[in-house]
Write a protein that holds these residues in place. Sequence first.
Motif, PDB file in Angstrom:
ATOM      1  N   ASN A  93       0.866  -1.186   0.000  1.00 35.57           N
ATOM      2  CA  ASN A  93       0.000   0.000   0.000  1.00 35.57           C
ATOM      3  C   ASN A  93       0.895   1.226   0.000  1.00 35.57           C
ATOM      4  O   ASN A  93       1.949   1.216  -0.591  1.00 35.57           O
ATOM      5  CB  ASN A  93      -0.967  -0.020   1.192  1.00 35.57           C
ATOM      6  N   GLY A  94       0.508   2.283   0.654  1.00 39.80           N
ATOM      7  CA  GLY A  94       1.358   3.469   0.760  1.00 39.80           C
ATOM      8  C   GLY A  94       1.450   4.230  -0.537  1.00 39.80           C
ATOM      9  O   GLY A  94       0.443   4.547  -1.155  1.00 39.80           O
ATOM     10  N   THR A  95       2.685   4.510  -0.971  1.00 39.10           N
ATOM     11  CA  THR A  95       2.877   5.321  -2.173  1.00 39.10           C
ATOM     12  C   THR A  95       2.321   4.632  -3.409  1.00 39.10           C
ATOM     13  O   THR A  95       1.837   5.302  -4.320  1.00 39.10           O
ATOM     14  CB  THR A  95       4.371   5.641  -2.401  1.00 39.10           C
ATOM     15  N   GLY A  96       2.360   3.320  -3.450  1.00 33.66           N
ATOM     16  CA  GLY A  96       1.785   2.597  -4.582  1.00 33.66           C
ATOM     17  C   GLY A  96       0.300   2.887  -4.725  1.00 33.66           C
ATOM     18  O   GLY A  96      -0.204   3.109  -5.822  1.00 33.66           O
ATOM     19  N   GLU A  97      -0.387   2.911  -3.612  1.00 37.19           N
ATOM     20  CA  GLU A  97      -1.830   3.184  -3.628  1.00 37.19           C
ATOM     21  C   GLU A  97      -2.118   4.626  -4.027  1.00 37.19           C
ATOM     22  O   GLU A  97      -3.034   4.895  -4.824  1.00 37.19           O
ATOM     23  CB  GLU A  97      -2.429   2.892  -2.251  1.00 37.19           C
ATOM     24  N   ILE A  98      -1.352   5.540  -3.517  1.00 41.44           N
ATOM     25  CA  ILE A  98      -1.543   6.961  -3.842  1.00 41.44           C
ATOM     26  C   ILE A  98      -1.356   7.176  -5.342  1.00 41.44           C
ATOM     27  O   ILE A  98      -2.180   7.825  -6.000  1.00 41.44           O
ATOM     28  CB  ILE A  98      -0.562   7.841  -3.036  1.00 41.44           C
ATOM     29  N   LEU A  99      -0.284   6.631  -5.896  1.00 45.23           N
ATOM     30  CA  LEU A  99      -0.014   6.787  -7.327  1.00 45.23           C
ATOM     31  C   LEU A  99      -1.084   6.112  -8.175  1.00 45.23           C
ATOM     32  O   LEU A  99      -1.540   6.657  -9.183  1.00 45.23           O
ATOM     33  CB  LEU A  99       1.371   6.239  -7.669  1.00 45.23           C
ATOM     34  N   TYR A 100      -1.485   4.919  -7.783  1.00 52.22           N
ATOM     35  CA  TYR A 100      -2.510   4.183  -8.528  1.00 52.22           C
ATOM     36  C   TYR A 100      -3.814   4.990  -8.580  1.00 52.22           C
ATOM     37  O   TYR A 100      -4.440   5.107  -9.636  1.00 52.22           O
ATOM     38  CB  TYR A 100      -2.740   2.813  -7.890  1.00 52.22           C
ATOM     39  N   ASN A 101      -4.204   5.556  -7.452  1.00 51.80           N
ATOM     40  CA  ASN A 101      -5.434   6.352  -7.416  1.00 51.80           C
ATOM     41  C   ASN A 101      -5.318   7.606  -8.280  1.00 51.80           C
ATOM     42  O   ASN A 101      -6.294   8.029  -8.902  1.00 51.80           O
ATOM     43  CB  ASN A 101      -5.812   6.703  -5.979  1.00 51.80           C
ATOM     44  N   LYS A 102      -4.128   8.214  -8.331  1.00 56.92           N
ATOM     45  CA  LYS A 102      -3.932   9.386  -9.203  1.00 56.92           C
ATOM     46  C   LYS A 102      -4.093   8.998 -10.669  1.00 56.92           C
ATOM     47  O   LYS A 102      -4.693   9.739 -11.449  1.00 56.92           O
ATOM     48  CB  LYS A 102      -2.550  10.008  -8.970  1.00 56.92           C
ATOM     49  N   VAL A 103      -3.564   7.846 -11.048  1.00 60.03           N
ATOM     50  CA  VAL A 103      -3.678   7.398 -12.441  1.00 60.03           C
ATOM     51  C   VAL A 103      -5.135   7.073 -12.775  1.00 60.03           C
ATOM     52  O   VAL A 103      -5.613   7.380 -13.873  1.00 60.03           O
ATOM     53  CB  VAL A 103      -2.751   6.189 -12.718  1.00 60.03           C
ATOM     54  N   LYS A 104      -5.850   6.486 -11.826  1.00 53.48           N
ATOM     55  CA  LYS A 104      -7.264   6.180 -12.070  1.00 53.48           C
ATOM     56  C   LYS A 104      -8.065   7.446 -12.357  1.00 53.48           C
ATOM     57  O   LYS A 104      -9.059   7.406 -13.082  1.00 53.48           O
ATOM     58  CB  LYS A 104      -7.882   5.444 -10.872  1.00 53.48           C
ATOM     59  N   ASP A 105      -7.640   8.573 -11.799  1.00 55.60           N
ATOM     60  CA  ASP A 105      -8.337   9.845 -12.004  1.00 55.60           C
ATOM     61  C   ASP A 105      -7.954  10.536 -13.311  1.00 55.60           C
ATOM     62  O   ASP A 105      -8.578  11.532 -13.677  1.00 55.60           O
ATOM     63  CB  ASP A 105      -8.070  10.790 -10.821  1.00 55.60           C
ATOM     64  N   LEU A 106      -6.930  10.047 -14.012  1.00 56.33           N
ATOM     65  CA  LEU A 106      -6.509  10.666 -15.263  1.00 56.33           C
ATOM     66  C   LEU A 106      -7.556  10.416 -16.357  1.00 56.33           C
ATOM     67  O   LEU A 106      -8.276   9.412 -16.322  1.00 56.33           O
ATOM     68  CB  LEU A 106      -5.164  10.083 -15.730  1.00 56.33           C
ATOM     69  N   PRO A 107      -7.598  11.327 -17.347  1.00 55.15           N
ATOM     70  CA  PRO A 107      -8.491  11.079 -18.475  1.00 55.15           C
ATOM     71  C   PRO A 107      -8.032   9.853 -19.267  1.00 55.15           C
ATOM     72  O   PRO A 107      -6.840   9.549 -19.324  1.00 55.15           O
ATOM     73  CB  PRO A 107      -8.378  12.343 -19.323  1.00 55.15           C
ATOM     74  N   ASN A 108      -9.003   9.152 -19.835  1.00 55.09           N
ATOM     75  CA  ASN A 108      -8.706   7.968 -20.648  1.00 55.09           C
ATOM     76  C   ASN A 108      -8.734   8.341 -22.122  1.00 55.09           C
ATOM     77  O   ASN A 108      -9.593   9.073 -22.567  1.00 55.09           O
ATOM     78  CB  ASN A 108      -9.735   6.864 -20.409  1.00 55.09           C
ATOM     79  N   LYS A 109      -7.768   7.820 -22.855  1.00 53.27           N
ATOM     80  CA  LYS A 109      -7.728   8.006 -24.304  1.00 53.27           C
ATOM     81  C   LYS A 109      -7.504   6.645 -24.943  1.00 53.27           C
ATOM     82  O   LYS A 109      -6.894   5.756 -24.340  1.00 53.27           O
ATOM     83  CB  LYS A 109      -6.587   8.944 -24.713  1.00 53.27           C
ATOM     84  N   LYS A 110      -7.962   6.515 -26.167  1.00 50.88           N
ATOM     85  CA  LYS A 110      -7.703   5.280 -26.917  1.00 50.88           C
ATOM     86  C   LYS A 110      -6.272   5.328 -27.440  1.00 50.88           C
ATOM     87  O   LYS A 110      -5.782   6.374 -27.831  1.00 50.88           O
ATOM     88  CB  LYS A 110      -8.664   5.135 -28.087  1.00 50.88           C
ATOM     89  N   MET A 111      -5.638   4.154 -27.443  1.00 49.27           N
ATOM     90  CA  MET A 111      -4.281   4.056 -28.001  1.00 49.27           C
ATOM     91  C   MET A 111      -4.399   4.167 -29.519  1.00 49.27           C
ATOM     92  O   MET A 111      -5.307   3.616 -30.122  1.00 49.27           O
ATOM     93  CB  MET A 111      -3.647   2.718 -27.628  1.00 49.27           C
ATOM     94  N   GLU A 112      -3.473   4.890 -30.125  1.00 48.14           N
ATOM     95  CA  GLU A 112      -3.453   5.020 -31.578  1.00 48.14           C
ATOM     96  C   GLU A 112      -2.701   3.841 -32.175  1.00 48.14           C
ATOM     97  O   GLU A 112      -1.691   3.403 -31.647  1.00 48.14           O
ATOM     98  CB  GLU A 112      -2.802   6.326 -31.988  1.00 48.14           C
ATOM     99  N   GLY A 113      -3.208   3.345 -33.286  1.00 48.43           N
ATOM    100  CA  GLY A 113      -2.499   2.292 -33.979  1.00 48.43           C
ATOM    101  C   GLY A 113      -3.163   1.025 -33.942  1.00 48.43           C
ATOM    102  O   GLY A 113      -3.591   0.120 -33.791  1.00 48.43           O
TER     103      GLY A 113
END
Length: 113
Positions: A93-113
């Motif tokens: 947990n700890g920093t791994g959880e904090i970072l994971y939650n930040k990424v979950k809040d990022l906008p989602n985009k489709k991968m090109e290609g």
Amino acid sequence: MHFLDKVMELNSVLMALGFGSITVVGKGIYNQVKKSKYKTEQRFKNLEFANVALLHDKIYQQCSFFIGQGWVSVDDLENLEYLWRGYHNLGGNGTGEILYNKVKDLPNKKMEG
């Protein structure tokens, strides 16, 4: 009768020695199994700790990349979730959880290609 008493006494001594030997051998086997079990448990704990460390490193690297990029693809988020689930279930947990939650809040985009 005297001879028969001596034979019975000798038989008793031999039986006692035989039972004592079995007890000593049994105790030795028990101690070896106990020692082996302890070593196996310690090895398992060390492997578990190493897995948490590796998962933490991978999560940290991926999260840092996605946060710097400002977005995450749905596929990458799903992959990160697989890593996170294993990491979390092993007690990380700890920093791994904090970072994971930040990424979950990022906008989602489709991968090109």
